[in-house]
Design an enzyme around this catalytic site. Structure first.
Site, mmCIF file in Angstrom:
data_model
loop_
_atom_site.group_PDB
_atom_site.id
_atom_site.type_symbol
_atom_site.label_atom_id
_atom_site.label_comp_id
_atom_site.label_asym_id
_atom_site.label_seq_id
_atom_site.Cartn_x
_atom_site.Cartn_y
_atom_site.Cartn_z
ATOM 1 N N CYS A 87 17.252 -35.512 52.948
ATOM 2 C CA CYS A 87 16.018 -35.485 52.146
ATOM 3 C C CYS A 87 15.542 -36.895 51.825
ATOM 4 O O CYS A 87 14.435 -37.076 51.331
ATOM 5 C CB CYS A 87 16.229 -34.697 50.854
ATOM 6 S SG CYS A 87 17.500 -35.402 49.791
ATOM 7 N N CYS A 136 21.521 -31.347 45.268
ATOM 8 C CA CYS A 136 21.026 -32.524 44.535
ATOM 9 C C CYS A 136 22.064 -32.967 43.504
ATOM 10 O O CYS A 136 22.218 -34.167 43.247
ATOM 11 C CB CYS A 136 19.705 -32.221 43.852
ATOM 12 S SG CYS A 136 18.522 -31.375 44.915
ATOM 13 N N ASP A 150 16.755 -38.932 49.614
ATOM 14 C CA ASP A 150 16.895 -39.301 48.214
ATOM 15 C C ASP A 150 18.093 -40.237 48.003
ATOM 16 O O ASP A 150 19.107 -40.128 48.682
ATOM 17 C CB ASP A 150 17.052 -38.053 47.340
ATOM 18 C CG ASP A 150 15.779 -37.242 47.335
ATOM 19 O OD1 ASP A 150 14.756 -37.763 47.818
ATOM 20 O OD2 ASP A 150 15.786 -36.107 46.847
HETATM 21 FE FE1 FES Z 1 17.164 -34.620 47.817
HETATM 22 FE FE2 FES Z 1 17.137 -33.132 45.667
HETATM 23 S S1 FES Z 1 16.016 -32.815 47.481
HETATM 24 S S2 FES Z 1 18.417 -34.799 46.096
#
Ligand code: FES
Length: 147
Positions: free
Chosen positions: A33, A103, A35
């Site tokens: 993702c 997450c 992140d």
């Molecule tokens: Fe990547 Fe939540 S979608 S940490």
């Protein structure tokens, strides 16, 4: 979809920022993702976590879980902080939707990465702490429970 606590920690995240000269700092990401989460810990001579701060470039659940994770580890010993798992963080937030469980793994791993850094800097071994991964996506194959 999200609990009140998740919304609260997303809208008013606690302990955002950096610590200058931290005892330990760790950064983990999820390549899937994109992140990224960075966790800073200030640990005193008795091994107590005095301060925890974070910076998260990520989704709302990642922000909320990092916020809660910093709240949970503050005041704890290094050993106790190891028990702040993603499950503990989720429970403290009154749950996360199943597709957002990963997450919270970012928060757990960021704590571990910061503790690992602390241990390396001080030449100590923290029992039960495994070398953290840089990309949490590697761990996602592990079976997930529903919360
Ligand atoms: Fe990547 Fe939540 S979608 S940490």
């Amino acid at each position: 979809m999200y609990s009140k606590k998740v919304m609260d920690h997303f809208n008013n995240p606690r302990n955002v920022g950096e610590i200058e000269n931290p005892s330990g700092v760790g950064t983990v990401g999820n390549a899937k993702c994109g992140d990224i989460m960075r966790m800073y810990l200030d640990i005193d001579d008795n091994g107590i976590i005095k301060e925890a701060k974070f910076k998260t470039f990520g989704c709302g659940a990642a922000v909320a879980t990092s916020s809660m994770a910093t709240e949970l580890v503050k005041g704890k010993t290094v050993e106790e902080a190891l028990k702040v798992t993603n499950k503990a963080v989720m429970e403290a937030l009154d749950g996360l939707p199943p597709i957002k469980v990963h997450c919270s793994l970012l928060a757990e791993e960021a704590i571990h990465a910061a503790l690992w850094d602390y241990a390396e800097k001080h030449g100590i071994t923290i029992e039960g702490l495994e070398k953290p991964v840089n990309d949490i996506g590697e761990k996602e194959e592990a079976p997930e429970e529903d919360y």
